[in-house]
Scaffold this motif. Structure first.
Motif, mmCIF file in Angstrom:
data_model
loop_
_atom_site.group_PDB
_atom_site.id
_atom_site.type_symbol
_atom_site.label_atom_id
_atom_site.label_comp_id
_atom_site.label_asym_id
_atom_site.label_seq_id
_atom_site.Cartn_x
_atom_site.Cartn_y
_atom_site.Cartn_z
ATOM 1 N N PHE A 116 0.831 -1.201 0.000
ATOM 2 C CA PHE A 116 0.000 0.000 0.000
ATOM 3 C C PHE A 116 0.870 1.258 0.000
ATOM 4 O O PHE A 116 0.618 2.199 -0.772
ATOM 5 N N SER A 117 1.884 1.293 0.853
ATOM 6 C CA SER A 117 2.771 2.464 0.911
ATOM 7 C C SER A 117 3.525 2.639 -0.396
ATOM 8 O O SER A 117 3.744 3.768 -0.854
ATOM 9 N N HIS A 118 3.919 1.537 -1.011
ATOM 10 C CA HIS A 118 4.593 1.604 -2.307
ATOM 11 C C HIS A 118 3.678 2.234 -3.351
ATOM 12 O O HIS A 118 4.115 3.092 -4.137
ATOM 13 N N LEU A 119 2.404 1.842 -3.359
ATOM 14 C CA LEU A 119 1.460 2.402 -4.317
ATOM 15 C C LEU A 119 1.201 3.883 -4.039
ATOM 16 O O LEU A 119 1.058 4.676 -4.977
ATOM 17 N N CYS A 120 1.151 4.247 -2.752
ATOM 18 C CA CYS A 120 0.984 5.665 -2.411
ATOM 19 C C CYS A 120 2.123 6.484 -3.002
ATOM 20 O O CYS A 120 1.909 7.548 -3.601
ATOM 21 N N ASP A 121 3.346 5.995 -2.829
ATOM 22 C CA ASP A 121 4.518 6.707 -3.349
ATOM 23 C C ASP A 121 4.506 6.724 -4.868
ATOM 24 O O ASP A 121 4.820 7.752 -5.499
ATOM 25 N N ARG A 122 4.163 5.606 -5.458
ATOM 26 C CA ARG A 122 4.174 5.490 -6.920
ATOM 27 C C ARG A 122 3.149 6.425 -7.560
ATOM 28 O O ARG A 122 3.422 7.056 -8.591
ATOM 29 N N GLY A 124 1.659 9.022 -5.935
ATOM 30 C CA GLY A 124 1.700 10.366 -5.361
ATOM 31 C C GLY A 124 0.422 10.751 -4.644
ATOM 32 O O GLY A 124 0.012 11.916 -4.667
ATOM 33 N N ILE A 125 -0.229 9.780 -4.015
ATOM 34 C CA ILE A 125 -1.488 10.037 -3.319
ATOM 35 C C ILE A 125 -1.480 9.330 -1.971
ATOM 36 O O ILE A 125 -0.604 8.502 -1.688
ATOM 37 N N GLU A 126 -2.471 9.657 -1.138
ATOM 38 C CA GLU A 126 -2.646 9.003 0.151
ATOM 39 C C GLU A 126 -3.915 8.162 0.128
ATOM 40 O O GLU A 126 -4.609 8.093 -0.887
ATOM 41 N N ASP A 127 -4.214 7.530 1.256
ATOM 42 C CA ASP A 127 -5.407 6.696 1.381
ATOM 43 C C ASP A 127 -6.650 7.481 0.977
ATOM 44 O O ASP A 127 -6.909 8.570 1.489
ATOM 45 N N GLY A 128 -7.411 6.945 0.030
ATOM 46 C CA GLY A 128 -8.617 7.600 -0.449
ATOM 47 C C GLY A 128 -8.382 8.606 -1.557
ATOM 48 O O GLY A 128 -9.337 9.163 -2.094
ATOM 49 N N GLY A 129 -7.123 8.822 -1.918
ATOM 50 C CA GLY A 129 -6.805 9.800 -2.942
ATOM 51 C C GLY A 129 -6.926 9.244 -4.348
ATOM 52 O O GLY A 129 -6.975 8.033 -4.561
ATOM 53 N N THR A 130 -6.953 10.160 -5.301
ATOM 54 C CA THR A 130 -7.062 9.797 -6.713
ATOM 55 C C THR A 130 -5.913 10.430 -7.480
ATOM 56 O O THR A 130 -5.568 11.594 -7.241
ATOM 57 N N SER A 131 -5.323 9.669 -8.368
ATOM 58 C CA SER A 131 -4.183 10.151 -9.141
ATOM 59 C C SER A 131 -4.572 11.358 -9.992
ATOM 60 O O SER A 131 -5.747 11.546 -10.326
ATOM 61 N N GLU A 132 -3.590 12.169 -10.353
ATOM 62 C CA GLU A 132 -3.858 13.409 -11.099
ATOM 63 C C GLU A 132 -4.577 13.155 -12.417
ATOM 64 O O GLU A 132 -5.379 13.970 -12.865
ATOM 65 N N ASP A 133 -4.294 12.022 -13.033
ATOM 66 C CA ASP A 133 -4.942 11.719 -14.311
ATOM 67 C C ASP A 133 -6.333 11.114 -14.132
ATOM 68 O O ASP A 133 -6.966 10.706 -15.103
ATOM 69 N N ARG A 134 -6.813 11.039 -12.882
ATOM 70 C CA ARG A 134 -8.134 10.508 -12.547
ATOM 71 C C ARG A 134 -8.270 9.041 -12.931
ATOM 72 O O ARG A 134 -9.394 8.519 -13.042
ATOM 73 N N LEU A 135 -7.146 8.356 -13.070
ATOM 74 C CA LEU A 135 -7.211 6.958 -13.477
ATOM 75 C C LEU A 135 -7.428 6.035 -12.288
ATOM 76 O O LEU A 135 -8.211 5.077 -12.375
ATOM 77 N N ILE A 136 -6.754 6.315 -11.167
ATOM 78 C CA ILE A 136 -6.741 5.355 -10.060
ATOM 79 C C ILE A 136 -7.060 6.043 -8.739
ATOM 80 O O ILE A 136 -6.476 7.080 -8.417
ATOM 81 N N THR A 137 -7.972 5.447 -7.991
ATOM 82 C CA THR A 137 -8.219 5.814 -6.598
ATOM 83 C C THR A 137 -7.686 4.679 -5.731
ATOM 84 O O THR A 137 -7.924 3.501 -6.033
ATOM 85 N N LEU A 138 -6.984 5.032 -4.683
ATOM 86 C CA LEU A 138 -6.322 4.040 -3.832
ATOM 87 C C LEU A 138 -6.942 4.069 -2.441
ATOM 88 O O LEU A 138 -7.070 5.134 -1.838
ATOM 89 N N GLN A 213 4.943 -15.467 1.643
ATOM 90 C CA GLN A 213 5.535 -14.141 1.516
ATOM 91 C C GLN A 213 6.444 -13.844 2.709
ATOM 92 O O GLN A 213 6.258 -14.395 3.791
ATOM 93 N N PRO A 214 7.448 -13.001 2.529
ATOM 94 C CA PRO A 214 8.313 -12.627 3.655
ATOM 95 C C PRO A 214 7.552 -11.800 4.678
ATOM 96 O O PRO A 214 6.500 -11.226 4.372
ATOM 97 N N VAL A 215 8.071 -11.752 5.883
ATOM 98 C CA VAL A 215 7.452 -10.947 6.926
ATOM 99 C C VAL A 215 7.529 -9.480 6.528
ATOM 100 O O VAL A 215 8.526 -9.010 5.981
ATOM 101 N N ALA A 216 6.460 -8.755 6.802
ATOM 102 C CA ALA A 216 6.368 -7.357 6.389
ATOM 103 C C ALA A 216 7.438 -6.489 7.054
ATOM 104 O O ALA A 216 7.864 -6.732 8.167
ATOM 105 N N GLU A 217 7.851 -5.455 6.313
ATOM 106 C CA GLU A 217 8.776 -4.482 6.884
ATOM 107 C C GLU A 217 8.060 -3.543 7.836
ATOM 108 O O GLU A 217 8.621 -3.062 8.810
ATOM 109 N N ARG A 218 6.782 -3.267 7.547
ATOM 110 C CA ARG A 218 6.005 -2.370 8.399
ATOM 111 C C ARG A 218 4.647 -2.995 8.671
ATOM 112 O O ARG A 218 4.099 -3.714 7.844
ATOM 113 N N LEU A 219 4.131 -2.711 9.875
ATOM 114 C CA LEU A 219 2.838 -3.259 10.269
ATOM 115 C C LEU A 219 1.789 -2.165 10.434
ATOM 116 O O LEU A 219 0.731 -2.397 10.989
#
Length: 221
Positions: A116-122, A124-138, A213-219
């Motif tokens: 989830f954090s990787h997608l936020c960074d990728r 450029g949005i936070e939880d519930g946000g929508t990308s500038e191109d209006r393509l994806i809401t996360l 899967q490996p153990v998560a880096e963040r919980l």
């Protein structure tokens, strides 16, 4: 009167869909009648008609919820309560694709928050946000019922993406930008492998198995 206080009542929200567009077509009304006939009372059809309305208008602002209520002859408060209870109904504008990333415990411990954090960074949005191109809401999601194949997410109330990694998430974003939705994948259960030598589904082309899967880096996200 002495000592009285001014009570400020909530204002009606501004409408976002023109009144001329707030109608169901003849074909849609015919389908609604079929839904109503499936249940003892019109209330039983409310979820189906809300879904129809969301597919038609893209989301469910108050004026669309009111249209559903009036069409079914139900109180607005009842229909509003159903629409706000389920997260699959969108009450605000969203992108073309909504990614619901499971960050509930089972997915969380194997990397749900990492993805989830990787997608936020990728994006450029936070939880519930929508990308500038209006393509994806996360969005973060509670358990989606695929704990054995986590981390996982759901795309636009549709297909699941299992065994997620940041790299697979990147591939998904690239596909969505090309207008390509992920295909349905049937996950092989351990008992299928032991007892049946494969997947119990014989009607699917895409099959995958659980991955450790490996153990998560963040919980926390």
């Amino acid at each position: 009167m002495s000592g009285s206080k001014t009570v400020h009542l909530p204002q009606e929200p501004e409408t976002t869909i023109p009144e001329t567009d707030l109608v169901f077509s003849a074909n849609e009304l015919e389908q609604i009648e079929k839904y109503k006939a499936m249940y003892p009372t019109p209330q039983g059809a409310v979820m189906r008609v809300l879904w129809m309305a969301q597919e038609k208008f893209g989301y469910l602002p108050p004026e669309v919820i009111r249209l559903v209520a009036e069409t079914l002859g139900l109180p607005y408060a009842l229909v509003y309560g159903v629409s706000t209870f389920y997260t699959q109904y969108y009450k605000a504008r969203v992108g073309k694709y909504v990614l619901d990333v499971c960050t509930c415990f089972a997915c969380q411990v194997v990397g749900g928050c990492d993805v989830f954090s990787h997608l936020c960074d990728r994006l450029g949005i936070e939880d519930g946000g929508t990308s500038e191109d209006r393509l994806i809401t996360l969005r973060q999601a509670e358990c989606l019922g695929a704990c054995g194949s986590g981390p996982m997410l759901q795309v636009a109330n549709g297909p699941y993406v299992h065994n997620l990694t940041p790299e697979r998430a990147d591939d998904l974003i690239a596909d969505l930008k090309r207008g390509k939705l992920p295909e349905f994948v049937s996950m092989t259960l351990p008992q299928d492998e032991d007892e049946m030598g494969g997947n119990r589904r014989t009607d699917v082309d895409n099959v995958d198995t659980y991955e450790t899967q490996p153990v998560a880096e963040r919980l926390s996200c």
